[in-house]
Design a protein around this motif. Structure first.
Motif, short mmCIF file in Angstrom:
data_model
loop_
_atom_site.label_atom_id
_atom_site.label_comp_id
_atom_site.label_asym_id
_atom_site.label_seq_id
_atom_site.Cartn_x
_atom_site.Cartn_y
_atom_site.Cartn_z
N ILE A 1 73.38 62.86 85.61
CA ILE A 1 72.46 63.47 84.33
C ILE A 1 71.35 64.33 84.92
CG2 ILE A 1 72.84 61.53 83.10
CD1 ILE A 1 69.94 60.25 84.03
N ALA A 2 70.78 65.69 83.80
CA ALA A 2 70.37 66.45 84.16
C ALA A 2 68.56 65.98 83.71
CB ALA A 2 70.46 67.58 83.18
N THR A 3 67.80 65.95 84.88
CA THR A 3 66.57 64.87 84.86
C THR A 3 65.31 65.70 85.47
OG1 THR A 3 66.46 65.04 87.61
CG2 THR A 3 67.32 62.70 85.56
N GLY B 1 62.94 73.91 76.99
CA GLY B 1 63.26 74.91 76.76
C GLY B 1 65.28 74.85 77.00
N VAL B 2 65.95 75.83 76.28
CA VAL B 2 67.36 75.77 76.10
C VAL B 2 68.01 76.36 77.69
CG1 VAL B 2 69.59 76.26 75.32
CG2 VAL B 2 67.37 75.67 74.00
N ASP B 3 68.47 75.64 78.61
CA ASP B 3 68.80 76.07 79.94
C ASP B 3 68.76 75.25 80.47
OD1 ASP B 3 69.15 78.15 81.83
OD2 ASP B 3 66.87 78.29 82.97
N ALA B 4 69.90 75.84 82.15
CA ALA B 4 70.89 74.70 82.36
C ALA B 4 68.82 74.38 83.28
CB ALA B 4 71.82 74.94 83.10
N SER B 5 69.79 72.79 83.63
CA SER B 5 68.20 72.25 84.56
C SER B 5 68.83 72.36 86.45
CB SER B 5 68.96 70.43 84.89
OG SER B 5 67.85 69.72 85.13
N HIS B 6 67.51 72.16 86.76
CA HIS B 6 67.36 72.72 88.52
C HIS B 6 68.12 71.11 89.34
CE1 HIS B 6 66.56 76.66 86.74
NE2 HIS B 6 67.29 76.72 87.55
N SER C 1 63.79 55.88 85.41
CA SER C 1 62.59 55.47 84.81
C SER C 1 62.72 57.36 85.10
CB SER C 1 61.18 56.46 85.84
OG SER C 1 60.23 56.23 84.93
N LEU C 2 62.48 57.78 83.23
CA LEU C 2 63.20 59.49 83.19
C LEU C 2 61.68 60.08 82.53
CD1 LEU C 2 66.62 59.50 82.24
CD2 LEU C 2 65.33 60.77 84.57
N SER C 3 60.86 61.14 82.34
CA SER C 3 60.34 62.27 81.33
C SER C 3 60.86 61.88 80.24
CB SER C 3 59.80 63.24 82.20
OG SER C 3 58.87 63.93 81.67
N PRO C 4 59.72 62.17 78.88
CA PRO C 4 60.57 62.28 77.80
C PRO C 4 60.60 63.90 77.90
CG PRO C 4 57.97 61.70 77.95
CD PRO C 4 58.88 61.26 79.35
N LEU C 5 60.57 64.13 78.84
CA LEU C 5 60.92 66.05 79.27
C LEU C 5 62.06 65.98 79.48
CD1 LEU C 5 57.71 67.64 79.45
CD2 LEU C 5 58.26 67.52 77.61
N ALA C 6 62.87 64.90 80.37
CA ALA C 6 63.64 64.63 81.27
C ALA C 6 65.08 65.91 79.94
CB ALA C 6 64.47 64.06 81.63
N MET C 7 65.63 67.38 80.23
CA MET C 7 67.12 68.10 79.71
C MET C 7 67.38 66.89 79.48
SD MET C 7 66.05 71.58 82.10
CE MET C 7 66.72 72.18 80.99
N GLY D 1 71.79 67.97 76.52
CA GLY D 1 73.08 66.97 76.27
C GLY D 1 73.82 67.40 77.98
N GLN D 2 73.21 67.89 78.74
CA GLN D 2 73.87 67.53 80.09
C GLN D 2 74.47 66.67 81.01
OE1 GLN D 2 71.32 70.50 82.32
NE2 GLN D 2 73.33 71.25 82.73
N THR D 3 75.16 65.86 80.10
CA THR D 3 75.24 64.63 80.15
C THR D 3 77.07 64.78 81.01
OG1 THR D 3 75.77 63.40 78.97
CG2 THR D 3 73.52 63.21 79.60
N VAL D 4 77.56 64.20 81.99
CA VAL D 4 78.74 63.92 82.39
C VAL D 4 78.93 62.49 83.31
CG1 VAL D 4 80.76 64.37 83.92
CG2 VAL D 4 79.60 66.54 82.79
#
Length: 346
Positions: free
Chosen positions: A136-138, A143-148, A49-55, A60-63
């Motif tokens: 994946i970034a969650t 906001g264009v930034d790296a996820s935490h 389950s992911l929020s629609p806000l998941a980065m 594009g932070q997926t590897v």
């Protein structure tokens, strides 16, 4: 560290299936939050389950990685080049501003997961268990930034021959896969998403795959579809594009380059103009062309189309590329000794 689970023999038709549709019974999941990876778990495969806000859905932070496990002739399971895939995963994560994975999660976690699912690895030289680690970034934020916050997961899927016949390929002269200074050397989702339209157009034109050229001049060969590309000239020289930050450092590519001298081949890694290859074919030289990658291993190319002209490459039974493929298979299955230290037995 991992949850204990018990699985039964899969009720699965190993003779008739489509790769990538069926997962095995269990998966690995780990979370990154508050500055560290934790909560490593192995449990039943299930939806997330992911929020629609998941980065990951926005920036594009997926590897991901792709590797395989094989049944050896003495009944063990061989996870092939596990450490190399771990190192490449972390290089990709670094390029995408994502936190590196500890070996305890990637290496130990995959070993334990494959061990628990070892009944999915059957004794068939044409079969492998495909291992797909991905991150994946969650974090929930626009906001264009790296996820935490991140999720790392590993799923497994049965695999047989990826391409079961020689390929017809189109040299792509409009679109590019990657440019120098970009993220072409990272195994991230964006590289593959951007390749879909030109590959779709090539298939509509009757081709199986495409050959990518460099971004600036569109005359130097880089990759073929989702694979690295190699050529064998007159049965003597193995030729492949030199690595750069626009070409993926393929693990299968590296394995073949190390095996080639043992089969009497000279190895050249350098820039290759597409016209050089096609001129050699036109002059009657025996040119073998093939894609190489974890899923496909070696995929022979029988025809190359460039600017509406068709060139036929050598794919007969005595082609050297088949000897390379067989030698690699023998190492993976424990038939030939692995003096490279590539095998990770569980």
């Amino acid at each position: 560290m991992m949850n204990e689970t018990i699985t039964e023999k899969p009720d699965f038709d190993f003779e008739n299936f489509t790769f990538g549709v069926q997962a095995t019974d269990q998966m690995l999941v780990a979370k990154y939050e508050n500055g560290s990876w934790s909560n490593f778990q192995i449990g039943p495969v299930k939806n997330i389950s992911l929020s629609p806000l998941a980065m990951c859905l926005h920036y594009g932070q997926t590897v991901f990685e792709g590797l395989k496990a094989f049944k050896t002739v003495d009944g063990k399971v061989n996870i092939f080049r596990l450490e190399s895939h771990f190192k490449r995963m972390n290089r990709s994560l670094e390029r995408m501003a994502m936190p590196p994975l500890p070996a305890s999660c990637f290496i130990d976690g995959i070993r334990e997961l494959v061990n628990k699912e070892s009944h999915w690895v059957i004794d068939d030289p044409e079969y492998a268990l495909y291992i797909r680690p991905f991150a994946i970034a969650t974090e929930n934020k626009l906001g264009v930034d790296a996820s935490h916050e991140y999720l790392f997961m590993v799923v497994l899927s049965p695999l047989k021959a990826y391409y079961n016949r020689p390929l017809r390929v189109l040299v792509e002269t409009t679109y590019i896969r990657s440019a120098r200074g970009g993220a072409g050397a990272a195994k991230n989702g964006g590289n593959y998403g951007a390749s879909l339209l030109p590959q779709q157009k090539a298939k509509q034109a009757g081709f199986d795959q495409i050959i990518w050229l460099d971004a600036s001049e569109k005359k130097y060969i880089e990759e073929s579809g989702t694979m690295n590309i190699m050529f064998i000239l007159n049965g003597k020289t193995l030729l492949t594009p030199a690595l750069s930050d626009s070409i993926l450092d393929g693990i299968t590519r590296d394995s073949i380059l190390k095996l080639a001298p043992e089969l009497g081949l000279e190895v050249e890694e350098r820039t290759i103009q597409i016209t050089e290859i096609l001129d050699r074919v036109g002059a009657g030289e025996k040119v073998e062309a093939f894609g190489v990658g974890t899923a496909a291993v070696i995929s022979p190319i029988k025809e190359i189309s460039y600017k509406d002209e068709l060139f036929e490459t050598y794919v007969e039974e005595d082609a050297v590329m088949y000897r390379i493929k067989n030698k690699l298979s023998e190492i993976r299955r424990g038939i030939s000794p692995d003096h490279f230290g590539w095998s990770d037995l569980v």
